[in-house]
Design an enzyme around this catalytic site. Structure first.
Site, PDB file in Angstrom:
ATOM      1  N   LYS A  25       0.740  -1.180  -0.198  1.00 16.02           N
ATOM      2  CA  LYS A  25       0.102  -0.395   0.094  1.00 16.02           C
ATOM      3  C   LYS A  25       0.856   1.478   0.017  1.00 16.02           C
ATOM      4  O   LYS A  25       0.261   1.908  -1.201  1.00 16.02           O
ATOM      5  CB  LYS A  25      -0.680   0.254   1.312  1.00 16.02           C
ATOM      6  CG  LYS A  25      -1.878  -1.214   1.634  1.00 16.02           C
ATOM      7  CD  LYS A  25      -2.838  -0.569   2.536  1.00 16.02           C
ATOM      8  CE  LYS A  25      -2.948  -0.607   3.718  1.00 16.02           C
ATOM      9  NZ  LYS A  25      -2.190  -1.712   4.157  1.00 16.02           N
ATOM     10  N   ARG A 100     -11.622   1.502   8.732  1.00 16.25           N
ATOM     11  CA  ARG A 100     -10.932  -0.140   9.560  1.00 16.25           C
ATOM     12  C   ARG A 100     -12.922  -0.482   9.685  1.00 16.25           C
ATOM     13  O   ARG A 100     -12.589  -1.850   9.875  1.00 16.25           O
ATOM     14  CB  ARG A 100     -10.752   0.614  10.503  1.00 16.25           C
ATOM     15  CG  ARG A 100      -9.025   1.050  10.177  1.00 16.25           C
ATOM     16  CD  ARG A 100      -8.346   0.471  11.834  1.00 16.25           C
ATOM     17  NE  ARG A 100      -6.819   0.734  11.327  1.00 16.25           N
ATOM     18  CZ  ARG A 100      -6.177   0.584  10.820  1.00 16.25           C
ATOM     19  NH1 ARG A 100      -6.348  -0.573  10.506  1.00 16.25           N
ATOM     20  NH2 ARG A 100      -4.912   1.536  11.301  1.00 16.25           N
ATOM     21  N   ARG A 139      12.232 -11.696   5.407  1.00 11.65           N
ATOM     22  CA  ARG A 139      13.017  -9.826   5.520  1.00 11.65           C
ATOM     23  C   ARG A 139      13.825 -10.101   6.849  1.00 11.65           C
ATOM     24  O   ARG A 139      13.959 -10.456   7.739  1.00 11.65           O
ATOM     25  CB  ARG A 139      12.036  -9.765   5.821  1.00 11.65           C
ATOM     26  CG  ARG A 139      10.537  -9.556   4.563  1.00 11.65           C
ATOM     27  CD  ARG A 139      10.018  -8.110   3.989  1.00 11.65           C
ATOM     28  NE  ARG A 139       9.350  -7.730   5.026  1.00 11.65           N
ATOM     29  CZ  ARG A 139       7.674  -7.182   5.548  1.00 11.65           C
ATOM     30  NH1 ARG A 139       7.695  -6.104   4.722  1.00 11.65           N
ATOM     31  NH2 ARG A 139       7.019  -6.652   6.714  1.00 11.65           N
ATOM     32  N   ARG A 173      12.800  -8.274  12.301  1.00 10.76           N
ATOM     33  CA  ARG A 173      11.308  -7.552  13.099  1.00 10.76           C
ATOM     34  C   ARG A 173      11.087  -9.138  13.854  1.00 10.76           C
ATOM     35  O   ARG A 173      10.972 -10.069  13.314  1.00 10.76           O
ATOM     36  CB  ARG A 173      11.363  -7.476  12.148  1.00 10.76           C
ATOM     37  CG  ARG A 173      11.636  -5.929  11.582  1.00 10.76           C
ATOM     38  CD  ARG A 173      10.743  -4.901  10.964  1.00 10.76           C
ATOM     39  NE  ARG A 173       9.306  -4.938  11.217  1.00 10.76           N
ATOM     40  CZ  ARG A 173       7.874  -4.759  10.477  1.00 10.76           C
ATOM     41  NH1 ARG A 173       8.615  -4.089   9.590  1.00 10.76           N
ATOM     42  NH2 ARG A 173       6.927  -4.136  11.130  1.00 10.76           N
ATOM     43  N   ARG A 184      -2.125 -11.342  12.060  1.00 10.10           N
ATOM     44  CA  ARG A 184      -2.283 -10.249  11.616  1.00 10.10           C
ATOM     45  C   ARG A 184      -2.576  -9.990   9.898  1.00 10.10           C
ATOM     46  O   ARG A 184      -3.803  -9.962  10.144  1.00 10.10           O
ATOM     47  CB  ARG A 184      -0.921  -9.406  11.272  1.00 10.10           C
ATOM     48  CG  ARG A 184       0.089  -9.051  12.205  1.00 10.10           C
ATOM     49  CD  ARG A 184       1.987  -8.809  11.709  1.00 10.10           C
ATOM     50  NE  ARG A 184       1.739  -7.559  11.199  1.00 10.10           N
ATOM     51  CZ  ARG A 184       2.756  -7.227  10.153  1.00 10.10           C
ATOM     52  NH1 ARG A 184       4.258  -8.102  10.617  1.00 10.10           N
ATOM     53  NH2 ARG A 184       2.134  -6.130   9.731  1.00 10.10           N
TER      54      ARG A 184
END
Length: 230
Positions: A25, A100, A139, A173, A184
């Site tokens: 996004k 949302r 990542r 992370r 998530r």
């Protein structure tokens, strides 16, 4: 568009971005900003701007945040109303992170109708969950210079050594762990599915396959933006 009034000829375009973390996004919003003169507005940006400018709604938001509370929909909508009156958004805005819920979406519709505007499109950046877990959970970054890498898609040329600066300490992370990413995504789908249905029912939904390469996603996003800003 069914159920909505027609916007004024000079009304700014209103684009909503829907998509889970990692769908791109932010990248796509920046490209739309640069090419079409739209302004990306996230809830965080709106709050920080209003607090910095000391607006009435900004002061109300600061009091709530300083007390550790959650800023109400009413305050966010008041801040958004004020922001839409600023001269830099005359071409249009990209809303990222708001609405949302369908309740927020209906309130946003009321706000825009009062300004002779409307949501021109809600763009759903759609992903394959399993592929997204793979994409995000691989990542890592160089601790020294911040260069980003991926186990599969962008490994370092020499194992454990940063291509950019030669650093040897890599960090991952906690949010990028596979189980965290999966949770998530599940939460995102549960929260956003009603919004997708809401805008689809109003004829204001566009779907883009976000698993394609960035250039192709950008081309599809640009075609949508061209339509709504014409």
């Amino acid at each position: 568009m069914d159920g909505q009034t027609h916007p004024a000829p000079d009304a700014p375009a209103v684009v909503i971005l829907l998509g889970p973390p990692g769908a791109g996004k932010g990248t796509q919003a920046r490209l739309l900003e640069k090419r079409f003169g739209l302004v990306q507005l996230s809830t965080g940006d709106l709050l920080r701007d209003a607090v910095a400018r000391g607006t009435e709604a900004g002061q109300a938001a600061k009091a709530v945040m300083d007390a550790g509370g959650l800023v109400s929909d009413e305050i966010v909508l008041a801040i958004l109303t004020d922001r839409l009156g600023q001269p830099d958004v005359t071409r249009g805005v990209i809303l990222d992170g708001f609405p949302r819920t369908t309740g927020q979406a209906r309130a946003l519709d009321d706000l825009l109708t009062a300004r002779a505007a409307r949501v021109d499109t809600a763009i759903s950046l759609e992903v394959d969950d399993a592929a997204m877990v793979d994409r995000i959970s691989g990542r890592f970054t160089c601790k020294d210079c911040g260069e980003g890498y991926h186990d599969r898609f962008k490994p370092t040329k020499a194992e454990g050594v940063c291509d950019a600066c030669g650093g040897t300490e890599m960090v991952r992370r906690a949010d990028d762990r596979p189980e965290t990413v999966a949770a998530r995504l599940e939460a995102y789908h549960a929260q956003t599915a009603p919004l997708v249905a809401y805008y689809e029912a109003r004829g204001a939904l566009d779907r883009v396959d976000a698993m394609q390469d960035i250039a192709e996603v950008s081309r599809q996003m640009a075609r949508i933006a061209e339509r709504v800003t014409a």
